[in-house]
Every structure is written in structure tokens, then in C-alpha cells.
Write an enzyme that holds these catalytic residues in place. Structure first.
Site, mmCIF file in Angstrom:
data_model
loop_
_atom_site.group_PDB
_atom_site.id
_atom_site.type_symbol
_atom_site.label_atom_id
_atom_site.label_comp_id
_atom_site.label_asym_id
_atom_site.label_seq_id
_atom_site.Cartn_x
_atom_site.Cartn_y
_atom_site.Cartn_z
ATOM 1 N N GLY A 1 -5.843 -16.789 5.680
ATOM 2 C CA GLY A 1 -7.050 -17.269 4.990
ATOM 3 C C GLY A 1 -6.729 -17.614 3.543
ATOM 4 N N LEU B 1 5.216 -9.743 4.809
ATOM 5 C CA LEU B 1 6.134 -8.722 5.345
ATOM 6 C C LEU B 1 5.443 -7.383 5.582
ATOM 7 C CD1 LEU B 1 8.213 -10.854 4.353
ATOM 8 C CD2 LEU B 1 9.604 -8.997 3.490
ATOM 9 N N TYR C 1 3.125 -2.254 17.815
ATOM 10 C CA TYR C 1 3.945 -3.105 16.940
ATOM 11 C C TYR C 1 4.208 -4.454 17.607
ATOM 12 C CZ TYR C 1 8.034 -4.348 14.008
ATOM 13 O OH TYR C 1 8.931 -4.977 13.165
ATOM 14 N N ASN D 1 0.834 -1.215 0.000
ATOM 15 C CA ASN D 1 0.000 0.000 0.000
ATOM 16 C C ASN D 1 0.867 1.262 0.000
ATOM 17 O OD1 ASN D 1 0.969 0.239 2.587
ATOM 18 N ND2 ASN D 1 -1.018 0.522 3.575
ATOM 19 N N PHE E 1 2.789 2.585 2.206
ATOM 20 C CA PHE E 1 2.840 3.439 3.413
ATOM 21 C C PHE E 1 4.283 3.833 3.705
ATOM 22 C CE2 PHE E 1 2.859 3.562 8.256
ATOM 23 C CZ PHE E 1 2.593 4.915 8.291
ATOM 24 N N THR F 1 -2.813 -3.827 10.728
ATOM 25 C CA THR F 1 -1.958 -4.395 9.672
ATOM 26 C C THR F 1 -1.400 -5.740 10.108
ATOM 27 O OG1 THR F 1 -1.417 -2.236 8.764
ATOM 28 C CG2 THR F 1 0.162 -3.991 8.336
ATOM 29 N N TYR G 1 -7.439 -11.881 -2.912
ATOM 30 C CA TYR G 1 -7.756 -13.037 -3.766
ATOM 31 C C TYR G 1 -6.725 -13.111 -4.880
ATOM 32 C CZ TYR G 1 -12.047 -13.194 -1.161
ATOM 33 O OH TYR G 1 -12.944 -13.283 -0.139
HETATM 34 P P1 NAD Z 1 9.494 -1.304 5.496
HETATM 35 O O1 NAD Z 1 8.714 -0.297 6.239
HETATM 36 O O2 NAD Z 1 10.562 -0.835 4.574
HETATM 37 O O3 NAD Z 1 8.541 -2.278 4.670
HETATM 38 C C1 NAD Z 1 7.228 -2.579 5.025
HETATM 39 C C2 NAD Z 1 6.386 -2.584 3.770
HETATM 40 O O4 NAD Z 1 5.030 -2.916 4.107
HETATM 41 C C3 NAD Z 1 6.339 -1.203 3.096
HETATM 42 O O5 NAD Z 1 6.533 -1.329 1.711
HETATM 43 C C4 NAD Z 1 4.931 -0.700 3.419
HETATM 44 O O6 NAD Z 1 4.443 0.216 2.459
HETATM 45 C C5 NAD Z 1 4.159 -2.002 3.453
HETATM 46 N N1 NAD Z 1 2.920 -1.919 4.248
HETATM 47 C C6 NAD Z 1 2.764 -1.378 5.485
HETATM 48 N N2 NAD Z 1 1.483 -1.497 5.880
HETATM 49 C C7 NAD Z 1 0.832 -2.140 4.865
HETATM 50 C C8 NAD Z 1 -0.516 -2.544 4.670
HETATM 51 N N3 NAD Z 1 -1.466 -2.307 5.599
HETATM 52 N N4 NAD Z 1 -0.850 -3.168 3.516
HETATM 53 C C9 NAD Z 1 0.080 -3.393 2.563
HETATM 54 N N5 NAD Z 1 1.375 -3.020 2.688
HETATM 55 C C10 NAD Z 1 1.734 -2.399 3.827
HETATM 56 O O7 NAD Z 1 10.102 -2.277 6.604
HETATM 57 P P2 NAD Z 1 11.113 -3.499 6.455
HETATM 58 O O8 NAD Z 1 12.297 -3.198 7.268
HETATM 59 O O9 NAD Z 1 11.293 -3.886 5.031
HETATM 60 O O10 NAD Z 1 10.297 -4.634 7.223
HETATM 61 C C11 NAD Z 1 9.600 -5.664 6.525
HETATM 62 C C12 NAD Z 1 9.024 -6.630 7.543
HETATM 63 O O11 NAD Z 1 10.066 -7.207 8.331
HETATM 64 C C13 NAD Z 1 8.040 -5.986 8.518
HETATM 65 O O12 NAD Z 1 6.962 -6.864 8.745
HETATM 66 C C14 NAD Z 1 8.853 -5.826 9.773
HETATM 67 O O13 NAD Z 1 8.051 -5.851 10.927
HETATM 68 C C15 NAD Z 1 9.792 -7.022 9.707
HETATM 69 N N6 NAD Z 1 11.026 -6.780 10.461
HETATM 70 C C16 NAD Z 1 11.969 -5.920 9.993
HETATM 71 C C17 NAD Z 1 13.120 -5.681 10.741
HETATM 72 C C18 NAD Z 1 14.213 -4.772 10.267
HETATM 73 O O14 NAD Z 1 15.191 -4.575 10.990
HETATM 74 N N7 NAD Z 1 14.158 -4.201 9.092
HETATM 75 C C19 NAD Z 1 13.296 -6.326 11.982
HETATM 76 C C20 NAD Z 1 12.282 -7.169 12.438
HETATM 77 C C21 NAD Z 1 11.168 -7.404 11.656
#
Ligand code: NAD
Ligand code: UDP
Length: 310
Positions: free
Chosen positions: A101, A72, A144, A33, A35, A91, A63
Site C-alpha cells: 500500500g 524483510l 512461515y 519491532n 522481535f 507479519t 506512513y
Molecule cells: P532476522 O530474524 O534476523 O531478521 C528479521 C527482522 O525482522 C528482525 O530484525 C525482526 O525484529 C524484524 N521483524 C520481525 N517481525 C516484525 C514485524 N512484525 N514488524 C517489524 N519488524 C519485524 O532474519 P533474517 O535472516 O535477517 O531474514 C530477513 C528476511 O529474509 C526475512 O523476511 C526472511 O524470511 C528472509 N529470508 C532469510 C533467509 C536466511 O537464510 N537468513 C532465507 C530465506 C528468506
């Protein structure tokens, strides 16, 4: 060739994952999305006929026909996940319900990007998967942390009740090219501040610790985890066990960039974990995985990236 859905695929980690899965010969459906992610992270993949992009929010049902799903989607940086805490919980929780699902209907394998934040401000050090964590349910990080904890529970319930094939990765601090320069996380903040000659902002006295892994190592771990036998669900820690203080990270980045930036000290945010280091015994044994990229190499590639984009 498998058809693989990557939610959050336009984000930092997601875009690296999409790139790797395509290079392994799979068809990739990237859902986001935008964000915190950006089309710029995946623009170079748009010409590839095996790459599809869907603008969609994971809080709504999805779907699409898939073989595997990497879930992610979720803002990962404290400033972004605290911007709208209710949306962050939706989210994580509704995103898990909708992707689970989908996995149930399509019989896809599904991997959850969980986090070391499920351990909260840990009283056990280093953290292993058996530790239940120390999270303040009412604090600013709870949207979170508790969202991700609930998502883990949902994953396990769908596995137990509906036989969905699940994998749970507990990801520790990850850095690398394509982090958003306004993301607010410490590695990108310090590199951007150093390159722009601005003050380096240490929160607290700099003595608290983190263990940073380079993004390529994480991508190896995620793919290895997805490929484990169905009997292995995790949770499994994916992180680099080399622990450093935030102060030493600041000095390393100043030295590497040759920056004249000064260090300034700002208040430590509430509930900021004081220490973090993964025990990766389980990942070594079950995935035959451990991080390969040392900090010097990983940080040099990240600095080079930010020099290019700034
Ligand atoms: P990021 O913020 O760069 O990426 C998250 C992505 O999810 C973004 O592209 C955002 O637009 C999208 N998004 C957010 N809400 C959404 C929604 N409701 N619907 C569709 N898309 C949505 O963060 P990242 O570092 O790439 O993290 C990716 C995943 O890994 C996350 O779930 C995060 O919790 C997990 N994670 C990351 C780290 C880290 O150090 N980077 C550590 C632990 C866990
Ligand atoms: N941090 C800091 N200066 C910054 C950004 C972060 O000192 O400009 C600290 C932060 O307080 C935390 C650590 O660096 O102790 C890691 O923060 P980050 O937001 O990257 O990740 P997380 O807290 O989720 O591990």
C-alpha cells in the site's frame, strides 16, 4: 540519492543491507519491532545523518515517503517463527499489504524477501522458479511457508492490478556475521556450540542437505534485483548452488574452530526439508549475479565474528 525503507532492518540480513545502501550514498530508513533483530546490529550506523530508525510493527500501516522498499520484516529461524505462528502469518501477509500500500501511494519500487521455503520439502531438485513447491499447509512450518507464499501472491496482484513495481527474491539459506547467537539456525548453532565446547546438535542422521550462501553475496543479489528493469519482477532464486550435508557442515566447523565438541543426534523436526539447492540460471541471466564467496572464507569470517561476540 534515494530514500530507501528497509523493514526488518535491525535483523541479520537487514542490517547488512542498511550498511551497504548507506555506503552506496542512499538515505536509509530502518524499520523494526526488534522481535528477532537488535539495535546492536545497527548501532554503528546511528551517528550517520542519512540513517533513521523507526520502532514499528509492519502489521500496522506505515506512513513515510520513500523511493524504494525492501520488505524483510519476518522472523526467519524455525524456532522464532514457530513461537507465535499467528503473528508470523500476520507479519508476512499484513506486512505485505501495508508495504505494498505504501509502495502504491509513493510509487516506490518494492522488493519482497521471499524464501526457498515456498518450495517446501521439494520433490524437484535442484529447485527452479517454475516449481510450485510441496508445502504441508497444516504443519509446523506452514505459518512461515504459507505466509511467504501468500505475500508473493499479494505482490503479483498489486503488480497486475495497481501497476506497483515489484521484485520477488527467493532467498536460500544465508549465513554470516550478525546472526543472532540464540537464533537456532544451523550455522550459528554449530559455530556457537563448537566455540563453547558444547555438543554439536545434528537433527536426524545428518544426511539431509542445504546450500549455504554468504550474506555479502545475497546483498549483491538483492541490490542487483532492485536495479533490474521494471519489466522483470521475478521470482528469482538467490542462493549458492553448492549443496552439502548437515553432517559435513558439522565436521567442517569442528575442524575450523579446533573444537573438542562431540556430535550428538537429535530427532529431525517434522516437515524438515530433506534436500535444498537453488537453480540460479535465472539470476545469472537477468541479474548477471552468482555467489562469489566460498564456504571456507565465509565460515572463517562468521567464526571470527562469533569469537568476538561470545
Ligand atoms: P532476522 O530474524 O534476523 O531478521 C528479521 C527482522 O525482522 C528482525 O530484525 C525482526 O525484529 C524484524 N521483524 C520481525 N517481525 C516484525 C514485524 N512484525 N514488524 C517489524 N519488524 C519485524 O532474519 P533474517 O535472516 O535477517 O531474514 C530477513 C528476511 O529474509 C526475512 O523476511 C526472511 O524470511 C528472509 N529470508 C532469510 C533467509 C536466511 O537464510 N537468513 C532465507 C530465506 C528468506
Ligand atoms: N539443524 C541441525 N541442528 C541444529 C539446527 C538445525 O541439524 O542445531 C538442521 C535442520 O534440521 C535443517 C538444517 O539444519 O535440516 C537447516 O536448518 P535451519 O534452521 O538453519 O534452516 P532451514 O531448516 O530453515 O533451512
Amino acid at each position: 540519492m534515494k530514500r530507501i525503507l528497509v523493514t526488518g532492518g535491525a535483523g541479520f540480513i537487514g542490517s547488512h543491507l542498511c550498511e551497504r545502501l548507506l555506503s552506496l550514498g542512499h538515505e536509509v530508513v530502518c524499520l523494526d519491532n526488534y522481535f528477532t533483530g537488535s539495535k546492536m546490529n545497527i548501532i554503528h550506523l546511528m551517528h550517520n545523518p542519512y540513517f533513521e530508525l523507526i520502532r514499528h510493527d509492519v502489521t500496522m500501516p506505515i506512513y513515510v515517503e520513500t523511493d524504494e522498499i525492501y520488505n524483510l520484516a519476518c522472523p526467519a529461524s524455525p524456532i522464532h517463527y514457530q513461537y507465535n505462528g499467528i503473528k508470523t502469518i500476520k507479519t508476512s501477509v499484513m506486512g505485505a499489504i501495508n508495504t505494498l500500500g505504501l509502495a502504491k501511494r509513493t510509487k516506490s519500487k518494492i522488493l519482497q524477501a521471499s524464501t526457498s521455503e515456498v518450495y517446501g520439502d521439494p520433490e524437484v531438485h535442484p529447485q527452479n522458479e517454475a516449481y510450485w513447491g510441496n508445502v504441508n499447509t497444516l504443519g509446523p512450518r506452514a505459518c512461515y511457508d504459507e505466509g511467504k507464499r501468500c505475500a508473493e501472491t499479494l505482490f503479483m496482484n498489486y503488480h497486475d492490478q495497481n501497476k506497483v513495481r515489484i521484485k520477488i527474491a527467493r532467498i536460500f539459506n544465508t549465513y554470516g556475521p550478525k546472526m543472532n547467537s540464540h537464533d537456532g539456525r544451523v550455522v550459528s548453532n554449530f559455530i556457537v556450540q563448537a566455540l563453547k565446547g558444547k555438543d554439536i546438535t545434528i537433527y536426524g542422521d545428518g544426511s539431509h542437505t542445504r546450500s549455504f550462501q554468504y550474506v555479502d553475496d545475497l546483498i549483491d543479489g538483492l541490490i542487483k534485483l532492485m536495479d533490474t528493469p521494471d519489466s522483470f519482477t521475478g521470482p528469482v532464486n538467490l542462493g549458492n548452488p553448492i549443496e552439502i550435508t548437515i553432517s559435513s557442515l558439522a565436521h567442517t566447523i569442528i575442524k575450523m574452530t579446533g573444537s573438542k565438541s562431540k556430535i550428538i543426534y537429535l530427532p529431525l523436526p517434522q516437515d524438515d526439508p530433506k534436500q535444498r539447492k537453488p537453480d540460479i540460471t535465472l539470476a545469472k541471466r537477468e541479474l548477471d549475479w552468482s555467489p562469489k564467496v566460498d564456504a571456507e572464507t565465509g565460515l572463517a569470517k562468521t567464526v571470527e565474528y562469533f569469537r568476538r561476540v561470545l
